[in-house]
Motif scaffolding. Structure first.
Motif, PDB file in Angstrom:
ATOM      1  N   ARG A 147       0.837  -1.204   0.000  1.00 16.30           N
ATOM      2  CA  ARG A 147       0.000   0.000   0.000  1.00 16.30           C
ATOM      3  C   ARG A 147       0.873   1.256   0.000  1.00 16.30           C
ATOM      4  O   ARG A 147       0.616   2.210  -0.747  1.00 16.30           O
ATOM      5  N   ARG A 148       1.913   1.267   0.806  1.00 20.00           N
ATOM      6  CA  ARG A 148       2.791   2.438   0.894  1.00 20.00           C
ATOM      7  C   ARG A 148       3.588   2.631  -0.402  1.00 20.00           C
ATOM      8  O   ARG A 148       3.788   3.762  -0.858  1.00 20.00           O
ATOM      9  N   LEU A 149       4.061   1.531  -0.995  1.00 23.79           N
ATOM     10  CA  LEU A 149       4.785   1.646  -2.256  1.00 23.79           C
ATOM     11  C   LEU A 149       3.895   2.233  -3.349  1.00 23.79           C
ATOM     12  O   LEU A 149       4.311   3.127  -4.094  1.00 23.79           O
ATOM     13  N   ARG A 150       2.680   1.741  -3.431  1.00 21.06           N
ATOM     14  CA  ARG A 150       1.757   2.253  -4.452  1.00 21.06           C
ATOM     15  C   ARG A 150       1.419   3.725  -4.216  1.00 21.06           C
ATOM     16  O   ARG A 150       1.089   4.456  -5.154  1.00 21.06           O
ATOM     17  N   ARG A 151       1.511   4.149  -2.969  1.00 23.43           N
ATOM     18  CA  ARG A 151       1.214   5.545  -2.636  1.00 23.43           C
ATOM     19  C   ARG A 151       2.399   6.465  -2.954  1.00 23.43           C
ATOM     20  O   ARG A 151       2.307   7.687  -2.811  1.00 23.43           O
ATOM     21  N   GLY A 152       3.527   5.871  -3.376  1.00 26.84           N
ATOM     22  CA  GLY A 152       4.688   6.682  -3.736  1.00 26.84           C
ATOM     23  C   GLY A 152       5.684   6.881  -2.625  1.00 26.84           C
ATOM     24  O   GLY A 152       6.559   7.742  -2.728  1.00 26.84           O
ATOM     25  N   GLU A 153       5.598   6.087  -1.558  1.00 27.38           N
ATOM     26  CA  GLU A 153       6.525   6.241  -0.446  1.00 27.38           C
ATOM     27  C   GLU A 153       7.831   5.484  -0.712  1.00 27.38           C
ATOM     28  O   GLU A 153       7.893   4.569  -1.541  1.00 27.38           O
ATOM     29  N   VAL A 154       8.866   5.888   0.022  1.00 24.77           N
ATOM     30  CA  VAL A 154      10.157   5.202   0.003  1.00 24.77           C
ATOM     31  C   VAL A 154      10.169   4.222   1.167  1.00 24.77           C
ATOM     32  O   VAL A 154       9.955   4.607   2.320  1.00 24.77           O
ATOM     33  N   LEU A 155      10.433   2.956   0.861  1.00 26.64           N
ATOM     34  CA  LEU A 155      10.382   1.906   1.865  1.00 26.64           C
ATOM     35  C   LEU A 155      11.770   1.320   2.073  1.00 26.64           C
ATOM     36  O   LEU A 155      12.487   1.046   1.109  1.00 26.64           O
ATOM     37  N   ALA A 156      12.174   1.154   3.328  1.00 26.86           N
ATOM     38  CA  ALA A 156      13.382   0.392   3.641  1.00 26.86           C
ATOM     39  C   ALA A 156      12.958  -1.044   3.913  1.00 26.86           C
ATOM     40  O   ALA A 156      11.982  -1.290   4.624  1.00 26.86           O
ATOM     41  N   ILE A 157      13.675  -2.000   3.324  1.00 31.88           N
ATOM     42  CA  ILE A 157      13.327  -3.410   3.444  1.00 31.88           C
ATOM     43  C   ILE A 157      14.558  -4.181   3.911  1.00 31.88           C
ATOM     44  O   ILE A 157      15.611  -4.127   3.284  1.00 31.88           O
ATOM     45  N   LYS A 158      14.423  -4.894   5.028  1.00 28.25           N
ATOM     46  CA  LYS A 158      15.520  -5.730   5.499  1.00 28.25           C
ATOM     47  C   LYS A 158      15.520  -7.035   4.703  1.00 28.25           C
ATOM     48  O   LYS A 158      14.532  -7.767   4.691  1.00 28.25           O
ATOM     49  N   GLY A 159      16.619  -7.306   4.026  1.00 29.18           N
ATOM     50  CA  GLY A 159      16.696  -8.490   3.180  1.00 29.18           C
ATOM     51  C   GLY A 159      17.622  -9.540   3.735  1.00 29.18           C
ATOM     52  O   GLY A 159      17.712  -9.744   4.952  1.00 29.18           O
ATOM     53  N   LEU A 160      18.364 -10.182   2.835  1.00 28.19           N
ATOM     54  CA  LEU A 160      19.226 -11.295   3.206  1.00 28.19           C
ATOM     55  C   LEU A 160      20.570 -10.815   3.748  1.00 28.19           C
ATOM     56  O   LEU A 160      21.060 -11.316   4.763  1.00 28.19           O
ATOM     57  N   GLY A 161      21.176  -9.823   3.053  1.00 28.31           N
ATOM     58  CA  GLY A 161      22.496  -9.358   3.449  1.00 28.31           C
ATOM     59  C   GLY A 161      22.522  -7.914   3.901  1.00 28.31           C
ATOM     60  O   GLY A 161      23.600  -7.325   4.060  1.00 28.31           O
ATOM     61  N   GLY A 162      21.352  -7.315   4.105  1.00 30.43           N
ATOM     62  CA  GLY A 162      21.282  -5.925   4.543  1.00 30.43           C
ATOM     63  C   GLY A 162      19.968  -5.296   4.145  1.00 30.43           C
ATOM     64  O   GLY A 162      19.057  -5.967   3.649  1.00 30.43           O
ATOM     65  N   TYR A 163      19.875  -3.991   4.374  1.00 32.42           N
ATOM     66  CA  TYR A 163      18.666  -3.247   4.034  1.00 32.42           C
ATOM     67  C   TYR A 163      18.743  -2.706   2.608  1.00 32.42           C
ATOM     68  O   TYR A 163      19.812  -2.315   2.133  1.00 32.42           O
ATOM     69  N   HIS A 164      17.575  -2.696   1.951  1.00 33.47           N
ATOM     70  CA  HIS A 164      17.429  -2.037   0.658  1.00 33.47           C
ATOM     71  C   HIS A 164      16.447  -0.877   0.792  1.00 33.47           C
ATOM     72  O   HIS A 164      15.659  -0.816   1.745  1.00 33.47           O
ATOM     73  N   LEU A 165      16.503   0.001  -0.189  1.00 33.82           N
ATOM     74  CA  LEU A 165      15.505   1.062  -0.313  1.00 33.82           C
ATOM     75  C   LEU A 165      14.694   0.791  -1.568  1.00 33.82           C
ATOM     76  O   LEU A 165      15.254   0.476  -2.620  1.00 33.82           O
ATOM     77  N   ALA A 166      13.372   0.912  -1.447  1.00 32.12           N
ATOM     78  CA  ALA A 166      12.491   0.520  -2.546  1.00 32.12           C
ATOM     79  C   ALA A 166      11.452   1.590  -2.843  1.00 32.12           C
ATOM     80  O   ALA A 166      10.959   2.259  -1.933  1.00 32.12           O
ATOM     81  N   VAL A 167      11.135   1.720  -4.137  1.00 28.93           N
ATOM     82  CA  VAL A 167       9.988   2.510  -4.612  1.00 28.93           C
ATOM     83  C   VAL A 167       9.444   1.777  -5.837  1.00 28.93           C
ATOM     84  O   VAL A 167      10.121   0.930  -6.424  1.00 28.93           O
ATOM     85  N   VAL A 168       8.244   2.111  -6.224  1.00 22.22           N
ATOM     86  CA  VAL A 168       7.698   1.572  -7.467  1.00 22.22           C
ATOM     87  C   VAL A 168       8.514   2.132  -8.633  1.00 22.22           C
ATOM     88  O   VAL A 168       8.702   3.355  -8.741  1.00 22.22           O
ATOM     89  N   ALA A 169       8.998   1.270  -9.505  1.00 26.64           N
ATOM     90  CA  ALA A 169       9.926   1.692 -10.558  1.00 26.64           C
ATOM     91  C   ALA A 169       9.304   2.638 -11.567  1.00 26.64           C
ATOM     92  O   ALA A 169      10.006   3.434 -12.195  1.00 26.64           O
ATOM     93  N   SER A 170       7.982   2.563 -11.747  1.00 29.00           N
ATOM     94  CA  SER A 170       7.324   3.410 -12.741  1.00 29.00           C
ATOM     95  C   SER A 170       6.848   4.741 -12.159  1.00 29.00           C
ATOM     96  O   SER A 170       6.307   5.571 -12.881  1.00 29.00           O
ATOM     97  N   HIS A 171       7.067   4.945 -10.861  1.00 32.73           N
ATOM     98  CA  HIS A 171       6.553   6.141 -10.180  1.00 32.73           C
ATOM     99  C   HIS A 171       7.591   7.259 -10.244  1.00 32.73           C
ATOM    100  O   HIS A 171       8.586   7.228  -9.515  1.00 32.73           O
TER     101      HIS A 171
END
Length: 720
Positions: free
Chosen positions: A199-223
């Motif tokens: 929901r937050r990604l679709r709203r255009g927010e920047v999300l930090a995501i804890k993954g396998l080897g560290g944190y990533h920053l994510a947004v919708v690529a087409s936004h």
């Protein structure tokens, strides 16, 4: 008949013991299998034909993640054993075991993940012996749950039953867990963190995501707004972001996916794969501004699969770090000032690991999915070695016997946090592989933090290794050869023993020694490091008053170069590419390393085969000829001129190697250095050399850029 068997290689954490148990049981053999600090040990007893078949199948049908290096078999008298068991692990002795890299979610786990009837339905930490976290959660060896970051999650009854069942896919899978006993996901107070994240990604927010080897920053690529906001918050002006796609079909909507790229995309290593971007790709301009390529990857954890399946469109997934620092991996994350929210989990990451990067089948960054699998050496180390690597794209390497353990990507050693990652990584590898270095190799540049680290160590033998010798040695070690060869080392910067900055070198080299027999003609670098940031300065250094008015400060910089004021001499091929990029109007100022050369390659028309001429006098390449040819060719379309420049450099490499062959009698060429990340130049040079009777060595297991330097340093030190 009784046989004692030792299996060396990547055989822990990959389902090898369950495989051996199942194989021995099927063949009605008695005995046991277990882990210890050296690998896997097996005792097997039964009829001679059955034991023989066991030994044949042991290696042939091993689990997909296993990397068997050696099987040793010895005979001893039968002991009257009955049944076959998995023995307790033995943590005593000298450690020689190898640790598996992290591996992408397997098809069996994916089926469970999306099966509403399965007890692990939509559980973001599903894994088994064939997939999941390995290197990033291992604290020590042997690879057993108490020595991983899963130690704090005691298995529930059903998980324990799977873990203890030799017929189960999770038999002795150390990260085994489920929603009742394993790690959990959080996003603030949300009851459904995945749904809230989408929901937050679709709203255009920047999300930090804890993954396998560290944190990533994510947004919708087409936004467009979200991508631009992420770029602004990260203070990352132009360097492209990676994009994660749901599947191959979605990737084909963004890029031209050839067979090699497809193999890399779908491999269990799941690197970022650089591919030509389609003109109508639905990706915001801010994702990869001015770049004709995109870096795509597919989901490699259950969490990524859940996010992408629900989001149903590609998302930017870039390393979660503060400007110029390594990827964040400890809790709490320092990314709160960048991200609007954090999709977090409570499984600790023991060692950070950035995503690996591949282009045209060649590694540009070797990290998650590859490290810490070793590179076999052509010559055994007489003493344990630590190689400290270079400054940019740093990796370190620890080596003993015939194994070189090249680290995960550390980054540019230009700040305290990256330096801390470097030193902590060395400590971890030293403990994991029980290597106490007696010999420490380092670059000759006195101001590199990696060099200063080496010089600060006590009780070790120090070996200074010239940067470009290390490049060629890295290529030799990558191909498990010792030389001698004709080495072509083309890169941006390397400390030369003559006090100049090397980077366009022809060497006669082996792991033992090297001789510089040719190079690009040296020119001044007006302003030193400023000439790297502003490519037009290199055009001024090369051409001087042959042209005027190109830049408001042109005459000032020309005068500075002529007088040698803050203008060290360089033979760098990278700086020659910078000058050409400036003359072709590609870029006067860069925002990340190599940007001008990257954009120059993208400008070039690959269908053009003719080349600008260049003189080579006594193996000194007159690079200025290529730049004068650009000036003389004005009015020709820029893509044609860019291609002719590339072809001219490739022709100069061939000419230089032919002169070197005439002088030395050698006909094997090793290509190394960051300039050979340029696929157009690399392809042209390899083809020309091969067509003219040369055997060509290129990189396969480590990057051709400075990420491979530590392997070369280690290989040289092993010989000495």
């Amino acid at each position: 008949m009784h046989r004692d068997v030792r299996v060396d290689g990547v055989v822990q954490g990959v389902g090898f013991r369950p495989y051996v148990h199942a194989l021995a049981t099927r063949l009605r053999l008695a005995g046991r299998v277990g882990n210890d600090v050296a690998g896997v040990f097996v005792e097997v007893e039964g009829a001679p034909a059955d034991v023989g078949e066991f030994l044949t199948l042991l290696e042939r049908d091993a689990p997909p993640l296993a990397r068997i290096e050696r099987v040793r078999v010895s005979e001893s008298p039968p002991r009257g054993l009955s049944g076959f068991e998995i023995a307790l692990s033995d943590a005593h002795g000298v450690r020689n075991t190898l640790v598996s890299a992290d591996s992408a979610t397997c098809d069996d786990c994916l089926r469970e993940l999306f099966d509403p009837a399965d007890r692990r339905y939509r559980y973001p930490f599903v894994n088994c012996t064939n997939c999941g976290p390995r290197f990033t959660i291992v604290r020590d060896v042997p690879y057993d749950r108490p020595l991983t970051t899963m130690a704090g999650f005691p298995m529930c009854g059903p998980c324990r039953a799977e873990y203890d069942d030799p017929r189960d896919r999770r038999f002795h899978a150390q990260p085994t867990c489920c929603p009742d006993c394993g790690p959990s996901l959080t996003l603030g107070e949300a009851s459904d963190p995945i749904a809230e994240a989408v929901r937050r990604l679709r709203r255009g927010e920047v999300l930090a995501i804890k993954g396998l080897g560290g944190y990533h920053l994510a947004v919708v690529a087409s936004h467009p707004t979200a991508a631009a906001e992420l770029r602004a918050r990260k203070h990352r002006e132009d360097k492209p972001f990676a994009v994660m796609c749901t599947d191959v079909e979605q990737a084909r909507e963004l890029c031209a996916v050839d067979e090699q790229s497809l193999r890399d995309l779908t491999s269990h290593r799941r690197p970022i794969v650089l591919m030509p971007r389609l003109a109508d790709a639905p990706v915001a301009q801010a994702v990869a501004p001015g770049n004709r390529h995109l870096g795509l990857m597919l989901p490699y954890t259950p969490l990524h699969h859940l996010l992408l399946r629900d989001l149903a469109e590609p998302m930017v997934l870039t390393s979660g770090n503060l400007s110029e620092e390594p990827i964040a991996y400890r809790d709490p994350t320092p990314l709160a000032g960048i991200a609007d929210a954090v999709l977090d989990h409570n499984r600790p990451i023991h060692i950070r690991a950035d995503d690996s990067v591949v282009r045209a089948g060649a590694l540009l960054r070797r990290s998650r999915g590859y490290a810490p699998e070793p590179v076999p050496l052509a010559r055994r180390c007489r003493q344990p070695v630590l190689a400290c690597g270079a400054e940019l794209k740093n990796t370190f390497c620890l080596a003993k016997d015939d194994h070189a353990f090249v680290s995960h990507h550390i980054g540019d050693l230009e700040n305290l946090e990256t330096y801390r990652s470097f030193t902590e990584g060395i400590e971890h590898f030293s403990r994991l592989f029980e290597i106490t270095p007696r010999v420490v190799a380092h670059d000759l540049h006195p101001d590199y933090l990696s060099t200063k680290y080496a010089l600060g160590l006590d009780g070790v033998e120090l070996v200074g290794v010239q940067h470009h010798h290390a490049h060629i040695a890295s290529c030799l070690a990558d191909n498990r050869e010792a030389g001698p060869v004709i080495g072509v080392a083309f890169d941006g910067t390397g400390y030369g023993p003559d006090g100049t900055i090397w980077g366009g070198e022809f060497l006669l080299a082996s792991l033992d020694d090297f001789e510089r027999i040719g190079h690009l003609a040296a020119v001044p670098m007006p302003g030193g490091a400023a000439a790297i940031r502003q490519p037009w300065r290199m055009a001024a250094a090369y051409l001087g008053t042959e042209i005027r008015g190109w830049h408001p400060d042109w005459e000032t910089v020309v005068s500075m170069a002529r007088k040698g004021i803050n203008s060290p001499l360089t033979s760098s091929a990278g700086r020659l590419f910078d000058a050409a990029a400036a003359l072709l109007g590609v870029r006067d100022e860069i925002n990340y390393e190599g940007q001008a050369a990257v954009e120059l390659e993208q400008l070039a028309d690959p269908t053009i085969t003719d080349a600008y001429p260049v003189r080579i006098d006594e193996l000194i390449v007159q690079g200025v000829d290529l730049l004068r040819a650009i000036l003389d060719d004005r009015g020709t379309p820029r893509p044609v001129m860019a291609a002719r420049f590339h072809n001219g450099v490739a022709a100069a490499i061939l000419d230089g190697c032919q002169q070197a062959r005439d002088r030395s009698g050698l006909s094997t060429v090793a290509l190394s250095g960051g300039v050979f990340q340029n696929v157009l130049l690399h392809t042209r040079a390899v083809n020309l050399l091969a067509d003219n009777g040369f055997r060509v060595l290129t990189h396969r297991r480590v990057p051709t850029n400075d990420g491979g330097i530590s392997l070369g340093q280690a290989a040289i030190s092993a010989c000495r």
